[in-house]
Design a protein around this motif. Structure first.
Motif, PDB file in Angstrom:
ATOM      1  N   ALA A 166       1.753 -25.534   8.160  1.00 54.52           N
ATOM      2  CA  ALA A 166       2.240 -26.638   9.043  1.00 54.52           C
ATOM      3  C   ALA A 166       1.683 -26.422  10.279  1.00 54.52           C
ATOM      4  CB  ALA A 166       3.552 -26.738   8.915  1.00 54.52           C
ATOM      5  N   GLY A 169      -2.565 -26.654  10.639  1.00 53.87           N
ATOM      6  CA  GLY A 169      -2.983 -27.788  10.615  1.00 53.87           C
ATOM      7  C   GLY A 169      -2.614 -28.464  11.941  1.00 53.87           C
ATOM      8  N   PHE A 170      -1.500 -28.134  12.848  1.00 48.66           N
ATOM      9  CA  PHE A 170      -1.175 -28.835  14.007  1.00 48.66           C
ATOM     10  C   PHE A 170      -2.424 -28.123  14.991  1.00 48.66           C
ATOM     11  CE2 PHE A 170       0.829 -29.200  17.940  1.00 48.66           C
ATOM     12  CZ  PHE A 170       1.122 -30.553  18.038  1.00 48.66           C
ATOM     13  N   VAL A 183      -5.260 -40.081  16.257  1.00 46.47           N
ATOM     14  CA  VAL A 183      -3.921 -39.670  16.046  1.00 46.47           C
ATOM     15  C   VAL A 183      -3.190 -39.202  17.218  1.00 46.47           C
ATOM     16  CG1 VAL A 183      -2.699 -37.795  14.909  1.00 46.47           C
ATOM     17  CG2 VAL A 183      -4.681 -38.647  13.862  1.00 46.47           C
ATOM     18  N   ALA A 188       1.253 -36.475  15.128  1.00 43.97           N
ATOM     19  CA  ALA A 188       0.766 -35.224  14.659  1.00 43.97           C
ATOM     20  C   ALA A 188       2.065 -34.240  14.662  1.00 43.97           C
ATOM     21  CB  ALA A 188      -0.314 -34.574  15.559  1.00 43.97           C
ATOM     22  N   VAL A 191       4.093 -35.243  11.376  1.00 43.43           N
ATOM     23  CA  VAL A 191       3.451 -34.883  10.192  1.00 43.43           C
ATOM     24  C   VAL A 191       3.598 -33.397  10.022  1.00 43.43           C
ATOM     25  CG1 VAL A 191       1.053 -34.267   9.417  1.00 43.43           C
ATOM     26  CG2 VAL A 191       1.527 -36.656  10.188  1.00 43.43           C
ATOM     27  N   ARG A 194       7.173 -32.911   8.747  1.00 44.42           N
ATOM     28  CA  ARG A 194       7.402 -33.491   7.324  1.00 44.42           C
ATOM     29  C   ARG A 194       6.800 -32.394   6.437  1.00 44.42           C
ATOM     30  NH1 ARG A 194       4.844 -38.537   7.584  1.00 44.42           N
ATOM     31  NH2 ARG A 194       5.027 -38.359   5.275  1.00 44.42           N
ATOM     32  N   LEU A 195       5.525 -31.822   6.812  1.00 41.40           N
ATOM     33  CA  LEU A 195       5.076 -30.776   6.100  1.00 41.40           C
ATOM     34  C   LEU A 195       5.938 -29.864   5.875  1.00 41.40           C
ATOM     35  CD1 LEU A 195       1.177 -30.852   7.143  1.00 41.40           C
ATOM     36  CD2 LEU A 195       2.104 -31.289   4.685  1.00 41.40           C
ATOM     37  N   ARG A 198       9.160 -30.907   3.565  1.00 42.92           N
ATOM     38  CA  ARG A 198       8.279 -30.964   2.119  1.00 42.92           C
ATOM     39  C   ARG A 198       8.270 -29.765   1.293  1.00 42.92           C
ATOM     40  NH1 ARG A 198       6.570 -36.555   1.600  1.00 42.92           N
ATOM     41  NH2 ARG A 198       5.094 -36.369   0.207  1.00 42.92           N
TER      42      ARG A 198
END
Lengths: 201, 201, 201, 201
Positions: A166, A169-170, A183, A188, A191, A194-195, A198
């Motif tokens: 997570a 990615g960020f 974006v 961002a 996201v 949430r990643l 999840r």
DNA sequence: TATGAATGAGGTTTCATTCAT
DNA sequence: TATGAATGAAACCTCATTCAT
């Protein structure tokens, strides 16, 4: 501190860090520049360090440890996992908004570690750094479990990877904003969170 | 190819790549070494490139493009998302088993892009590279949707981050095996895949 | 001619001369440039000359001889000393209007002779050159005597110096026009002639 | 002085001048040689000058100014025009007895000025030089008029050319003694003086 | 202790010359 | 004979490090 540095040594560190933040390349920065940025004479650098390489290695680790410790304090202060994580993302953004922050060097796929062979000699500071990074990770995961947003059923490695993924990615987003023109920061961040959820609940 | 290089130019690229794989630092490698590794005279390098910087920038991009394209072909050959993803993870492992592969430079948090300012001038090759990376990503995501393992409900950015996160975590593992002494490659691959699925289905 | 040169050799000479006229420095001109200017391959130069130095030395002397011989023909064609001298001054002006004519090199205080040690080896051409210069001088002095504008009472050395002095002053004017902003060519020519007559009649 | 130079800078100048006097070619002299001749390390040269070209340009102008100023002092000390002129001729002889004196470079048909393009950047020193040369010329002409050996009826340009012509002839003699095997220094000096007087009284 | 002038090893780049074609 | 790709010696310049002050 854990590792005592003389006042001048810290001035030298800060001089170098200033240069790196301005985009200087650690492989190309000159002793002259470091001394100037530190407001001291070139010869003085060699009163405190054996070589330019040593200055750079130690300065980077010193600064990383400072930043990681500060990050821990900022994160620990928040109540919920969501807020803690959000603060961490803000810090990442901040780190990457410097053309080239020292943290950037760390986060880049272990870049520093392998890249700058000289660092290998700074075992003590390196160990400290790992410890401090682990402290943040553990803190976040534990808090997540306490809040029941993180299940804890998965292995520690899995949880680590989830968190790292997570964040990675960020970080990529933060470091390469031009690749993601549409974006917003808010998106961002959402996201990334949430990643994380999840993957872990 | 898309960008035509003379035979000698490619020999020079290969010479440099060989050195980088052996752990040479792109900032410290000498023209002499490059020429030797390429099996030619030092002066010949300057018959084909204007400066050392140009050699290095172009060689890295050339090699990255080759590797990314090869990766695409390897991945496309597989049937299922699971297998495709597995192949990609294997490639990452392979890339990182070189002390310092060129791909390593790429994956490291966009390292190269910002790090080696000179690269900025190779817009054409850089664009090609981004395109090729995107091709792999798109291919994987599309396949996942076709197999119904990826829902497609989420934004493209979200899906990108999910994929990138899973890969980044695994890359960190691949590049820093010593940090994860108890974890086998199999486990790490499973974790990466589970993270991907959890995030995307 | 007295000294036979192959067609290609002359092409090479002309190539170099073209460059020198354009302001190239004989110490810094490259074989590559000479070959290009001559419209031949770099290797061909070495089919006809043993080294770059030889090309330059021979080219300069070749060209000087040509120009001095042409000068003699131009001067001999005129009737009176006044006209002959005027033509010589015109030629000097022409020589110096080239940013850097080969004659310029000669006239500059024996510049070439000592300066470009390599020339010493071209004894034959050098002797020829001296002979041709002397021919012009003798021609002028003899004519002056025939016209009774030159007395002939003075020693040959004196007459030589008188002529040389008048020409040297004018050459300085021709080569450094910016030092004499208010002086026209006509005036300068008149002054030179008056100096000659005053010294010699 | 008019233009202040550090002690080391002057040592470097003197090193180069020593080499030029020994016959070194300003286009071929090496930084290494200059440093050695100056008794310092190669790197030190670059502490004081930005490039080899700068060293050479500045050294030559520095030395020329010194010599021209010294010449003025020597000349001013004499009583009569005849003696002043004789001293100047002696200086010329001295300058040319060096295989390659710096003054030689100056006197050679404006050689330096056009030849060594880099000099153009040294406007200040160049202006100074012209001024000092003019001072000698003016001094001689004024004295001649005071002694009534120079009439003053002629234009300044004419007088300049007369002086220059007499000197140029003698310079050629001084620089190329081998061309005038039967001529003694005494004779040559007499001829120069007679040419001057004939032209100007 | 602090300095910066001095140094020279070492790197990049140029270019005269060679030589296989 | 004509060529130009290949070469490496040699030159410029940088900069980490030393050391006298």
């Amino acid at each position: 501190m854990e590792i005592g540095y003389a006042e001048k040594e810290i001035a030298i560190f800060n001089g170098l860090i200033k240069l790196l933040r301005r985009g200087a390349n650690p492989y190309q920065v000159k002793v002259q520049d470091i001394a100037e940025a530190a407001g001291i004479g070139k010869g003085t650098v060699y009163e405190y360090f054996a070589s330019k390489e040593e200055v750079i290695s130690k300065a980077i680790l010193y600064q990383l440890n400072l930043e990681v410790k500060a990050a821990f304090r900022r994160i620990a202060r928040e109540e919920s996992l969501r807020e803690k994580f959000s603060v961490l993302l803000d810090l990442i953004l901040e780190w990457f908004s410097d053309n080239r922050s020292t943290v950037n060097l760390l986060l880049s796929g272990g870049g520093l570690h392998n890249f700058y062979t000289f660092l290998q000699e700074e075992q003590q500071e390196l160990a400290l750094l790992k410890e401090n990074v682990l402290r943040i990770i553990t803190h976040l995961l534990e808090h997540g479990r306490m809040e029941n947003v993180i299940s804890g059923r998965e292995s520690f490695y899995y949880q680590l990877m989830a968190l790292q993924g997570a964040l990675a990615g960020f970080s990529h987003f933060a470091g390469q904003r031009d690749l993601y023109p549409g974006v917003t920061v808010e998106e961002a961040k959402n996201v990334a969170y949430r990643l994380l959820l999840r993957a872990l609940n």
